[in-house]
Design a protein around this motif. Sequence first.
Motif, PDB file in Angstrom:
ATOM      1  N   ILE A  18       0.653  -1.302  -0.491  1.00  0.00           N
ATOM      2  CA  ILE A  18      -0.454  -0.082   0.192  1.00  0.00           C
ATOM      3  C   ILE A  18       0.779   1.145   0.551  1.00  0.00           C
ATOM      4  CG2 ILE A  18      -1.771  -1.966   1.291  1.00  0.00           C
ATOM      5  CD1 ILE A  18      -1.263   0.299   3.920  1.00  0.00           C
ATOM      6  N   SER A  19       0.516   2.822   0.653  1.00  0.00           N
ATOM      7  CA  SER A  19       1.278   3.698  -0.170  1.00  0.00           C
ATOM      8  C   SER A  19       2.724   3.662   1.042  1.00  0.00           C
ATOM      9  CB  SER A  19       0.231   5.290  -0.081  1.00  0.00           C
ATOM     10  OG  SER A  19      -0.154   5.469   1.299  1.00  0.00           O
ATOM     11  N   ARG A  20       2.034   3.034   1.902  1.00  0.00           N
ATOM     12  CA  ARG A  20       3.488   3.250   2.476  1.00  0.00           C
ATOM     13  C   ARG A  20       4.323   1.878   2.945  1.00  0.00           C
ATOM     14  NH1 ARG A  20      -1.486   4.727   5.872  1.00  0.00           N
ATOM     15  NH2 ARG A  20      -2.287   2.229   6.803  1.00  0.00           N
ATOM     16  N   GLU A  21       3.700   1.087   2.534  1.00  0.00           N
ATOM     17  CA  GLU A  21       4.464  -0.465   3.352  1.00  0.00           C
ATOM     18  C   GLU A  21       4.149  -1.752   2.626  1.00  0.00           C
ATOM     19  OE1 GLU A  21       3.864  -1.618   7.425  1.00  0.00           O
ATOM     20  OE2 GLU A  21       1.875  -1.339   7.256  1.00  0.00           O
ATOM     21  N   SER A  22       5.228  -2.711   2.505  1.00  0.00           N
ATOM     22  CA  SER A  22       4.966  -3.576   1.759  1.00  0.00           C
ATOM     23  C   SER A  22       4.830  -5.208   2.968  1.00  0.00           C
ATOM     24  CB  SER A  22       5.751  -4.185   0.819  1.00  0.00           C
ATOM     25  OG  SER A  22       5.894  -3.372  -1.016  1.00  0.00           O
ATOM     26  N   ILE A  23       4.317  -5.803   2.721  1.00  0.00           N
ATOM     27  CA  ILE A  23       4.329  -7.085   3.851  1.00  0.00           C
ATOM     28  C   ILE A  23       4.198  -8.131   2.983  1.00  0.00           C
ATOM     29  CG2 ILE A  23       3.844  -6.366   5.919  1.00  0.00           C
ATOM     30  CD1 ILE A  23       1.502  -7.778   5.657  1.00  0.00           C
ATOM     31  N   THR A  24       5.195  -9.051   3.189  1.00  0.00           N
ATOM     32  CA  THR A  24       5.084 -10.474   2.600  1.00  0.00           C
ATOM     33  C   THR A  24       4.393 -11.682   3.380  1.00  0.00           C
ATOM     34  OG1 THR A  24       7.620 -10.977   2.976  1.00  0.00           O
ATOM     35  CG2 THR A  24       6.707 -10.200   0.950  1.00  0.00           C
ATOM     36  N   VAL A  25       5.052 -12.259   4.764  1.00  0.00           N
ATOM     37  CA  VAL A  25       4.549 -13.005   5.666  1.00  0.00           C
ATOM     38  C   VAL A  25       3.355 -11.789   6.675  1.00  0.00           C
ATOM     39  CG1 VAL A  25       4.291 -14.468   7.867  1.00  0.00           C
ATOM     40  CG2 VAL A  25       6.080 -14.008   5.868  1.00  0.00           C
ATOM     41  N   GLN A  26       2.276 -12.122   7.276  1.00  0.00           N
ATOM     42  CA  GLN A  26       1.694 -11.033   7.899  1.00  0.00           C
ATOM     43  C   GLN A  26       1.358 -12.787   9.300  1.00  0.00           C
ATOM     44  OE1 GLN A  26      -0.612  -8.607   8.401  1.00  0.00           O
ATOM     45  NE2 GLN A  26       0.025  -9.069   9.765  1.00  0.00           N
ATOM     46  N   LYS A  27       1.665 -11.868   9.797  1.00  0.00           N
ATOM     47  CA  LYS A  27       2.012 -12.121  11.538  1.00  0.00           C
ATOM     48  C   LYS A  27       0.433 -12.594  12.357  1.00  0.00           C
ATOM     49  CE  LYS A  27       5.290 -12.693  14.346  1.00  0.00           C
ATOM     50  NZ  LYS A  27       6.073 -14.720  14.215  1.00  0.00           N
ATOM     51  N   THR A  28      -0.411 -13.091  13.127  1.00  0.00           N
ATOM     52  CA  THR A  28      -1.737 -12.918  13.593  1.00  0.00           C
ATOM     53  C   THR A  28      -1.348 -14.111  14.663  1.00  0.00           C
ATOM     54  OG1 THR A  28      -4.060 -13.091  13.050  1.00  0.00           O
ATOM     55  CG2 THR A  28      -2.757 -14.625  12.721  1.00  0.00           C
ATOM     56  N   LEU A  29      -2.553 -13.477  15.995  1.00  0.00           N
ATOM     57  CA  LEU A  29      -3.008 -13.931  16.971  1.00  0.00           C
ATOM     58  C   LEU A  29      -4.650 -14.754  16.754  1.00  0.00           C
ATOM     59  CD1 LEU A  29      -1.908 -12.491  20.016  1.00  0.00           C
ATOM     60  CD2 LEU A  29      -4.658 -12.870  19.936  1.00  0.00           C
ATOM     61  N   ILE A  30      -4.541 -15.745  17.426  1.00  0.00           N
ATOM     62  CA  ILE A  30      -5.838 -16.384  17.622  1.00  0.00           C
ATOM     63  C   ILE A  30      -6.121 -16.414  18.825  1.00  0.00           C
ATOM     64  CG2 ILE A  30      -8.015 -18.004  16.555  1.00  0.00           C
ATOM     65  CD1 ILE A  30      -6.082 -17.618  14.044  1.00  0.00           C
ATOM     66  N   VAL A  31      -7.218 -15.751  19.252  1.00  0.00           N
ATOM     67  CA  VAL A  31      -7.256 -16.094  20.580  1.00  0.00           C
ATOM     68  C   VAL A  31      -8.743 -17.263  21.432  1.00  0.00           C
ATOM     69  CG1 VAL A  31      -9.095 -14.376  21.450  1.00  0.00           C
ATOM     70  CG2 VAL A  31      -7.835 -14.908  22.880  1.00  0.00           C
ATOM     71  N   GLU A  32      -8.384 -17.961  21.646  1.00  0.00           N
ATOM     72  CA  GLU A  32     -10.030 -19.048  21.767  1.00  0.00           C
ATOM     73  C   GLU A  32      -9.932 -18.854  23.228  1.00  0.00           C
ATOM     74  OE1 GLU A  32      -8.127 -23.249  20.780  1.00  0.00           O
ATOM     75  OE2 GLU A  32      -9.905 -24.028  22.463  1.00  0.00           O
ATOM     76  N   LEU A  33     -11.573 -19.085  23.568  1.00  0.00           N
ATOM     77  CA  LEU A  33     -12.240 -18.984  25.256  1.00  0.00           C
ATOM     78  C   LEU A  33     -12.633 -20.603  24.833  1.00  0.00           C
ATOM     79  CD1 LEU A  33     -13.042 -15.740  25.306  1.00  0.00           C
ATOM     80  CD2 LEU A  33     -11.506 -16.799  26.267  1.00  0.00           C
ATOM     81  N   GLU A  34     -13.017 -21.257  25.718  1.00  0.00           N
ATOM     82  CA  GLU A  34     -13.411 -22.467  25.646  1.00  0.00           C
ATOM     83  C   GLU A  34     -14.254 -22.990  27.472  1.00  0.00           C
ATOM     84  OE1 GLU A  34     -12.354 -26.454  27.383  1.00  0.00           O
ATOM     85  OE2 GLU A  34     -13.979 -25.999  27.268  1.00  0.00           O
ATOM     86  N   GLU A  35     -15.336 -23.196  26.347  1.00  0.00           N
ATOM     87  CA  GLU A  35     -16.181 -23.405  27.803  1.00  0.00           C
ATOM     88  C   GLU A  35     -16.863 -24.209  27.908  1.00  0.00           C
ATOM     89  OE1 GLU A  35     -18.164 -19.582  30.196  1.00  0.00           O
ATOM     90  OE2 GLU A  35     -20.260 -20.579  29.748  1.00  0.00           O
TER      91      GLU A  35
END
Length: 337
Positions: A18-35
């Motif tokens: 995009i206008s300000r940056e390039s990315i090749t790998v996106q790091k992500t956080l997935i949270v799991e709530l269990e009940e």
Amino acid sequence: MQLKIHEFDLPLAHTFTISRESITVQKTLIVELEEDGYRGYGEATTNNYYGFTFENMAAAIERVRGDLESHTLEDPVALWQQLHPKLKDNPFAQCALDQAAHDLWGKKLGQPVYRLWGLEAKNLPPTDYTIGIDEIDVMVAKMQEFPDWPIYKIKLGTAHDLDIVRALRKHTTAIFRVDANCGWSAEETIRNSHELKKLNVEFIEQPLPADQNDAMEQVYRDSALPVSSDESCIVESDVHRCVNRFHGINIKLMKCGGLTPARRMIDRARALGMKVMVGCMTESSVGIAAIGQLLPLLDYVDMDGALLIRNDPATGVCIEYGQVHLPQSPGTGAALR
Ligand code: MG
């Protein structure tokens, strides 16, 4: 509830520029709530512009582990309010937890979230497909990899933006939206708007840097096309500042802190006469499934994030040529593979 935090690297199919940056790998956080054996999932990607890393999001979530593990989920909105004082400096972390709480809520009650909100999955707006900045022939090729979509969102902010749109227009009659990601001046935006209108562009997203409020008033008055905010509209208190500066707002769940504040922002924007879009980052199907719940409330949506990554670790919404098929399964419909 029991809490788990998952970390994923999402390699992108193409370097995303995009206008300000390039990315090749996106790091992500997935949270799991269990009940009671039910598992709810929520997501927040890392983001340089907004300053959220995996480490600071995970640390923020750890700060509320005790609150979560002593809590029995009945109402995700009440949980959001309870956690907000401890998470207000990290809306991305709160977003992941709020999505997971909604998913778990729906799964416990055996209903999709949108239905629990009293909404119906009909007249849903189609999503666009996003084309990141590249050489013009590569941008044309990226569009042709996803042919016959009704709408393409074109990232701009280069020295030859109009040439990009003219080149893409030779290959499709689809609607175009353009997103300059803060890369233009007011004069440039107004000048470009006249040419872009002739090229069947629907609206311009975030042409100016986020703090240029006075210049945006001029753009709002003189642009030939509607303008939508993104970087200028982050949280609930920003919505009223978009009046007379933007025709619509682009809400992102991570920017604002999740589905709970997003619904309030939608109501506020509607009351102020503005159009409403929800956008994505380059997240997996966990985050995209959460966005899907809001679809019946929206004018426009940009929820192609999971299509831009190579190894989606989750399943959720099905998207075919821009048409979104919301899952009938409970919660947001998200599941880890
Ligand atoms: Mg944008």
